[in-house]
Design an enzyme around this catalytic site. Structure first.
Site, short mmCIF file in Angstrom:
data_model
loop_
_atom_site.label_atom_id
_atom_site.label_comp_id
_atom_site.label_asym_id
_atom_site.label_seq_id
_atom_site.Cartn_x
_atom_site.Cartn_y
_atom_site.Cartn_z
CG HIS A 69 5.86 -10.49 6.13
ND1 HIS A 69 5.98 -11.65 6.78
CD2 HIS A 69 4.33 -10.07 6.67
CE1 HIS A 69 5.08 -11.80 7.75
NE2 HIS A 69 4.30 -10.78 7.80
O1 RIB Z 1 1.87 -12.97 4.26
C1 RIB Z 1 2.70 -11.57 4.08
C2 RIB Z 1 2.43 -10.86 2.87
O2 RIB Z 1 0.91 -10.55 2.60
C3 RIB Z 1 2.97 -9.55 2.73
O3 RIB Z 1 3.20 -9.19 1.45
C4 RIB Z 1 1.89 -8.50 3.17
O4 RIB Z 1 1.82 -7.12 2.66
C5 RIB Z 1 0.55 -9.28 2.64
O5 RIB Z 1 0.39 -8.90 1.17
#
Ligand code: RIB
Ligand code: CA
Length: 320
Positions: free
Chosen positions: A253
């Site tokens: 992500h």
């Molecule tokens: O949904 C993914 C996000 O949530 C990313 O930023 C991960 O680090 C968590 O914080």
């Protein structure tokens, strides 16, 4: 131009003045390693926020990644220790007790200093308008509080590039919400309704960027401390993906906003109107992403991500 001396590979050719606001966090750690290894980025500071793990641990973890990356020049500022309204919800099950999976953590000292929100406001007010980008890869609490404290920062921001939300991909913390928005939906509402230009990497984009074993092995083969740490973080995310989601290749992500700043051609974006659910117990944190616009919108939704291209960018940066 003819006769110009060739710039050394690592010459600081920075055309990106950037603050990264994060909650490290395994994938935040990979995003920081990418940014630390990118000479085009003038990293003004790292601000941290409570999210995946506590505010104390996210600040400690940012300093750990900074030490591994060998970048003591970049200041780290601890930020908000809880969301604006809702009760805190962490994501330790995805990031391990330390927040950095099973990475061996070097000892790092605490650093007393201004609050992250004060650093954001001061930097944006001191720097020329439209020259500072902000990447947010955790709950939006710090940025929302900075916008409330000093609304004059909003028109001074160049772009806000965030990881958060979902449209076609549903949710990853509830059936209908992605974690960063769910963890502080009111902060997300403040940011998305501020009028700032926001580029949004939701799960629709980040689920197209997967940590395959081959991609991890290519990073690990670089052999340096930062590359080995990156591979360890990515392997942990694969392990968790298999254990919790019964999946195989874990989505990556938080490096997506950094990759977009460095190489926007790896992504496609569409203008949208974006509203956040801040009241319903069933759909709290849901992002309603609407492409049918009755008026221009400063929000761009990322619809396509070149997964191999993102990993090539990380591998190339860590090979420098
Ligand atoms: O949904 C993914 C996000 O949530 C990313 O930023 C991960 O680090 C968590 O914080
Ligand atoms: Ca994060």
């Amino acid at each position: 131009m003819r006769g110009q001396p060739a710039l050394a590979d690592n010459a600081p050719v920075s055309n990106l003045s950037l603050i990264i606001d994060c909650d490290p966090g395994v994938d935040d750690g990979v995003a920081l390693l990418l940014a630390f290894a990118s000479p085009r980025i003038e990293l003004l500071g790292i601000t941290t926020v409570a999210g995946n793990v506590s505010a104390a641990l996210t600040a400690r973890n940012a300093r750990v990644i900074r030490q591994i990356a060998g970048r003591p020049d970049v200041p780290v500022f601890a930020g908000c220790a809880r969301p604006m309204v809702r009760v805190p919800i962490e994501a330790g099950h995805f990031h391990g007790e330390s927040g950095l999976g099973d990475l061996a953590l070097p000892k790092v000292a605490d650093e007393p200093g201004p609050h992250a929100v004060d650093f954001m406001v001061r930097t944006l007010m001191d720097r020329p308008p439209g020259t500072v980008d902000l990447a947010v890869t955790g709950p939006f609490t710090n940025l929302a509080m900075a916008m409330i404290l000093e609304p004059a920062i909003i028109p001074r921001l160049r772009r806000v590039v965030v990881m958060g939300g979902a449209r076609t991909e549903g949710g990853n913390i509830t059936a209908s919400a992605e974690y960063n928005i769910f963890a502080d939906p009111h902060a997300a509402h403040v940011v998305f309704s501020s009028g700032a230009q926001v580029i949004v990497h939701g799960l629709d984009a980040t689920h197209q960027v997967r940590a395959t074993e081959a991609r991890i092995a290519a990073i690990e083969a670089i052999g340096t401390g930062p590359a080995k740490a990156c591979a360890t973080l990515l392997r942990f995310s694969r392990h968790i993906e298999h254990k919790i989601v019964r999946g195989l290749d874990a989505p990556l992500h938080d490096p997506c906003p950094i990759a977009w700043l460095l190489k926007p051609e790896l992504f496609d974006t569409v203008p949208c109107a974006l509203m956040v659910e801040t009241a319903s117990p069933l759909t709290l944190g849901h992002t309603a992403v609407e492409f049918r616009l009755s008026e221009p919108s400063p929000i761009q939704w990322v619809t396509r991500a070149d997964g191999q291209g993102v990993f090539d960018l990380i591998t190339e940066a860590l090979s420098r």
